[in-house]
Structure formats: structure tokens, C-alpha cells
Motif scaffolding. Structure first.
Motif, PDB file in Angstrom:
ATOM      1  N   TYR A  79      49.876  37.077  28.610  1.00  0.00           N
ATOM      2  CA  TYR A  79      49.021  35.933  28.274  1.00  0.00           C
ATOM      3  C   TYR A  79      48.661  35.964  26.784  1.00  0.00           C
ATOM      4  N   ARG A  80      49.671  35.875  25.949  1.00  0.00           N
ATOM      5  CA  ARG A  80      49.427  35.936  24.503  1.00  0.00           C
ATOM      6  C   ARG A  80      48.523  34.814  24.027  1.00  0.00           C
ATOM      7  N   PHE A  81      48.568  33.686  24.703  1.00  0.00           N
ATOM      8  CA  PHE A  81      47.742  32.538  24.324  1.00  0.00           C
ATOM      9  C   PHE A  81      46.261  32.769  24.579  1.00  0.00           C
ATOM     10  N   LEU A  82      45.934  33.781  25.392  1.00  0.00           N
ATOM     11  CA  LEU A  82      44.535  34.029  25.735  1.00  0.00           C
ATOM     12  C   LEU A  82      43.708  34.390  24.506  1.00  0.00           C
ATOM     13  N   ASP A  83      44.312  35.092  23.574  1.00  0.00           N
ATOM     14  CA  ASP A  83      43.590  35.476  22.354  1.00  0.00           C
ATOM     15  C   ASP A  83      43.231  34.271  21.495  1.00  0.00           C
ATOM     16  N   ARG A  84      43.863  33.137  21.751  1.00  0.00           N
ATOM     17  CA  ARG A  84      43.575  31.929  20.960  1.00  0.00           C
ATOM     18  C   ARG A  84      42.409  31.131  21.515  1.00  0.00           C
ATOM     19  N   LEU A  85      41.903  31.541  22.673  1.00  0.00           N
ATOM     20  CA  LEU A  85      40.770  30.835  23.271  1.00  0.00           C
ATOM     21  C   LEU A  85      39.476  31.330  22.635  1.00  0.00           C
ATOM     22  N   ARG A  86      38.891  30.523  21.783  1.00  0.00           N
ATOM     23  CA  ARG A  86      37.715  30.929  21.015  1.00  0.00           C
ATOM     24  C   ARG A  86      36.530  31.274  21.902  1.00  0.00           C
ATOM     25  N   GLU A  87      36.423  30.609  23.027  1.00  0.00           N
ATOM     26  CA  GLU A  87      35.267  30.803  23.909  1.00  0.00           C
ATOM     27  C   GLU A  87      35.514  31.851  24.991  1.00  0.00           C
ATOM     28  N   ARG A  88      36.556  32.642  24.818  1.00  0.00           N
ATOM     29  CA  ARG A  88      36.947  33.573  25.882  1.00  0.00           C
ATOM     30  C   ARG A  88      35.807  34.491  26.307  1.00  0.00           C
TER      31      ARG A  88
ATOM     32  N   ALA B  22      39.786  24.798  46.420  1.00  0.00           N
ATOM     33  CA  ALA B  22      39.676  25.418  45.100  1.00  0.00           C
ATOM     34  C   ALA B  22      40.235  24.470  44.052  1.00  0.00           C
ATOM     35  N   VAL B  23      39.656  24.509  42.865  1.00  0.00           N
ATOM     36  CA  VAL B  23      40.173  23.717  41.743  1.00  0.00           C
ATOM     37  C   VAL B  23      40.327  24.620  40.532  1.00  0.00           C
ATOM     38  N   LEU B  24      41.176  24.191  39.607  1.00  0.00           N
ATOM     39  CA  LEU B  24      41.426  24.956  38.392  1.00  0.00           C
ATOM     40  C   LEU B  24      40.784  24.254  37.201  1.00  0.00           C
ATOM     41  N   VAL B  25      39.770  24.898  36.623  1.00  0.00           N
ATOM     42  CA  VAL B  25      39.118  24.384  35.417  1.00  0.00           C
ATOM     43  C   VAL B  25      39.859  24.995  34.234  1.00  0.00           C
ATOM     44  N   GLY B  26      40.840  24.265  33.728  1.00  0.00           N
ATOM     45  CA  GLY B  26      41.731  24.809  32.713  1.00  0.00           C
ATOM     46  C   GLY B  26      41.250  24.557  31.300  1.00  0.00           C
ATOM     47  N   LEU B  27      41.139  25.626  30.506  1.00  0.00           N
ATOM     48  CA  LEU B  27      40.745  25.545  29.099  1.00  0.00           C
ATOM     49  C   LEU B  27      41.981  25.777  28.240  1.00  0.00           C
ATOM     50  N   VAL B  28      42.323  24.792  27.437  1.00  0.00           N
ATOM     51  CA  VAL B  28      43.550  24.851  26.634  1.00  0.00           C
ATOM     52  C   VAL B  28      43.184  25.124  25.174  1.00  0.00           C
ATOM     53  N   PRO B  29      43.576  26.282  24.632  1.00  0.00           N
ATOM     54  CA  PRO B  29      43.257  26.580  23.231  1.00  0.00           C
ATOM     55  C   PRO B  29      44.154  25.799  22.270  1.00  0.00           C
ATOM     56  N   ARG B  30      43.562  24.843  21.558  1.00  0.00           N
ATOM     57  CA  ARG B  30      44.277  24.061  20.560  1.00  0.00           C
ATOM     58  C   ARG B  30      43.762  24.419  19.172  1.00  0.00           C
ATOM     59  N   GLN B  31      44.574  24.146  18.180  1.00  0.00           N
ATOM     60  CA  GLN B  31      44.178  24.440  16.803  1.00  0.00           C
ATOM     61  C   GLN B  31      42.913  23.681  16.412  1.00  0.00           C
ATOM     62  N   ALA B  32      42.776  22.459  16.926  1.00  0.00           N
ATOM     63  CA  ALA B  32      41.605  21.639  16.592  1.00  0.00           C
ATOM     64  C   ALA B  32      40.391  21.954  17.463  1.00  0.00           C
TER      65      ALA B  32
END
Length: 276
Positions: free
Chosen positions: A69-78, A116-126
């Protein structure tokens, strides 16, 4: 606005160390989809000492998680978001936090269907975005409404997490390897008789939505910052089954984000506010 005391998030500190999050399935790379252990590591886990288990969890499995999950590090609110969720090892129990609002509408707790539902947080540059869908008008439950991907927990699912992952793949072709689960929000009850457990997760920003035409009319994103601002959420009065009731609704242009979806986002916002 609603003033509801949400149950505390707690974990038994005496429980033995285990990475299992009840999403047990060995993928093509030989690793469990949930905990990232190999079959051999799972088989010998009970024979390991506590120090050995924690070493594997904090080094080997942590490295595998960073690699997958390399993209996980891009999630600022992690860290901020992860700190207010029920942990993946302990899905929340009990009635939905809104039970008192629906007492005259729902069957006995034993008759509620699990979903169950998936609350998906997508890390974008903006900035981080929240992934939402608009359901097709022909669906039996909540047709035409804005929602999170998800649905009923089936017998073969690995709990609520497994159901959220399966439904997300079926509805919008979101692969499990593109989803990094973070934890759970509090269960929520719907007027259609479901007890919904929201799974909060980071989503790979390279994911390309492919909505199933029979279930999803549209996939779109809304800024996380917008949805976590109290100024954009309103309480609306409406007539339903013989009496006035209050529902939550966002003032997002072009889409009506209200009802259960707005309430789940409200639950996340309140938990973040209480932790600040």
C-alpha cells in the motif's frame, strides 16, 4: 444539530499480539489479504512467543504493508483518522448510534440485516477526496441516492470488512489490493432495516472507476475538507411515516448527499472533533 454520545473506542491491552483482521484469504502472491502473513506464518503463529509475534508484526509485516500500500503514505490524514476509528481487529458491536431516532420504524435488533460500506479516502495532490457513488434509480433499496459502495454481509464474506471489499469490487471494480483498510466507524441503522458498519480505508489514487451499470449510475469524489466542515452540513426536517423527523444533508452542488451517507460522515467528523 444532533448531539449524540458515541461509544468509546477501546482495545483490550492484555490480548495476545495478532495481526488478524478477519479478512482471511490467501491471494496470488501467497499472502493473506487481511494480515499479509504467509500460510506458514499463520500456521506457526500460536507456537511463537509474544516477543516473536510483536517483532514480526512491527518489522516484517509492517514492511509488507508499506510495499503493498505505497499510496497509504500519501494520505495526509492517516494518523489523525486512524486514531479515532475502531481497530480492524475489533469490529464495533451493539446497536447503531442512531437507534433512538428510529425506534418506531425498526424491527427487533435480531431482525436487522448486517451490511457494510466502504468510506474511501483518496489521497490527491490537491487534497484528500472521499469516494462516493450515485445508485441507479431501479434499485430496491435507496435507488438514485448518493451512497458509499457496499451492501449486505453474505454468509461467505469474511465479516463486515470482507463484505465491504467484495461489494466495492462488484459495484465499481475496486480491487482489494487498491484498498488499505484503516478501521471502523460506529454502526448506523437505516430505515430499510440494515445495521451498517462503515469501513474507512485509503484508496489508491491510480484506481479507475468502472461502475456496474445495474447498480451504480455514477462515481464521483468530494473534498474531505469540505465534508468535515460543520458549516456545510445542515439538519433538515421532513415528514416520514406520520411524524416530523430530522435528517442530515450537505450543501454540495450537483449531488444530494443526505441521509445515511451524511450521517456516517457526521460520525467521522464528530470523532475527529472530540479527539482534537
Amino acid at each position: 444539530m444532533l448531539s449524540i454520545p458515541f461509544p468509546p473506542v477501546s482495545v483490550d491491552p492484555t490480548a495476545p499480539a495478532s495481526p488478524c483482521i478477519r479478512a482471511c484469504r490467501i491471494d496470488g502472491d501467497g499472502l493473506c489479504r487481511g494480515c499479509l502473513r504467509t500460510g506458514d506464518e499463520i500456521a506457526c503463529w500460536s507456537r511463537l512467543g509474544e516477543a516473536e509475534r510483536r517483532h514480526l508484526m512491527e518489522t516484517v509485516l509492517a514492511d509488507r504493508k508499506r510495499e503493498r500500500y505505497r499510496f497509504l503514505d500519501r494520505l495526509r490524514e492517516r494518523e489523525q483518522v486512524g486514531g479515532v476509528l475502531h481497530p480492524l481487529r475489533h469490529p464495533p458491536a451493539g446497536d447503531g448510534w442512531n437507534r433512538s431516532e428510529l425506534d418506531d420504524l425498526l424491527p427487533d435488533a435480531g431482525a436487522l440485516a448486517e451490511a457494510a460500506v466502504l468510506v474511501g479516502l483518496v489521497p490527491r495532490q490537491a487534497g484528500t477526496q472521499v469516494l462516493l457513488t450515485r445508485r441507479t434509480d431501479a434499485l430496491r433499496h435507496h435507488g438514485g441516492q448518493v451512497s458509499f459502495p457496499g451492501g449486505r454481509v453474505e454468509r461467505d464474506d469474511a465479516g463486515v470488512l470482507g463484505a465491504a471489499l467484495r461489494e466495492s469490487h462488484e459495484e465499481i471494480a475496486l480491487a482489494a489490493v487498491q484498498v488499505a483498510p484503516l478501521g471502523y466507524l460506529d454502526p448506523f441503522l437505516t430505515v430499510s432495516g440494515f445495521r451498517v458498519t462503515p469501513v474507512v480505508a485509503a484508496i489508491d489514487p491510480d484506481y479507475v472507476p468502472q461502475p456496474h451499470p445495474d447498480e451504480v449510475a455514477e462515481v464521483f469524489e468530494v473534498p474531505f475538507e469540505f465534508l468535515m466542515s460543520a458549516s456545510h452540513l445542515h439538519q433538515v426536517e421532513m415528514e416520514f411515516r406520520g411524524r416530523r423527523r430530522s435528517v442530515l444533508e450537505y450543501d454540495w452542488p450537483g449531488q444530494r448527499i443526505w441521509g445515511a451517507t451524511a450521517a456516517i460522515l457526521y460520525n467521522l467528523r464528530r470523532r475527529l472533533e472530540e479527539a482534537a
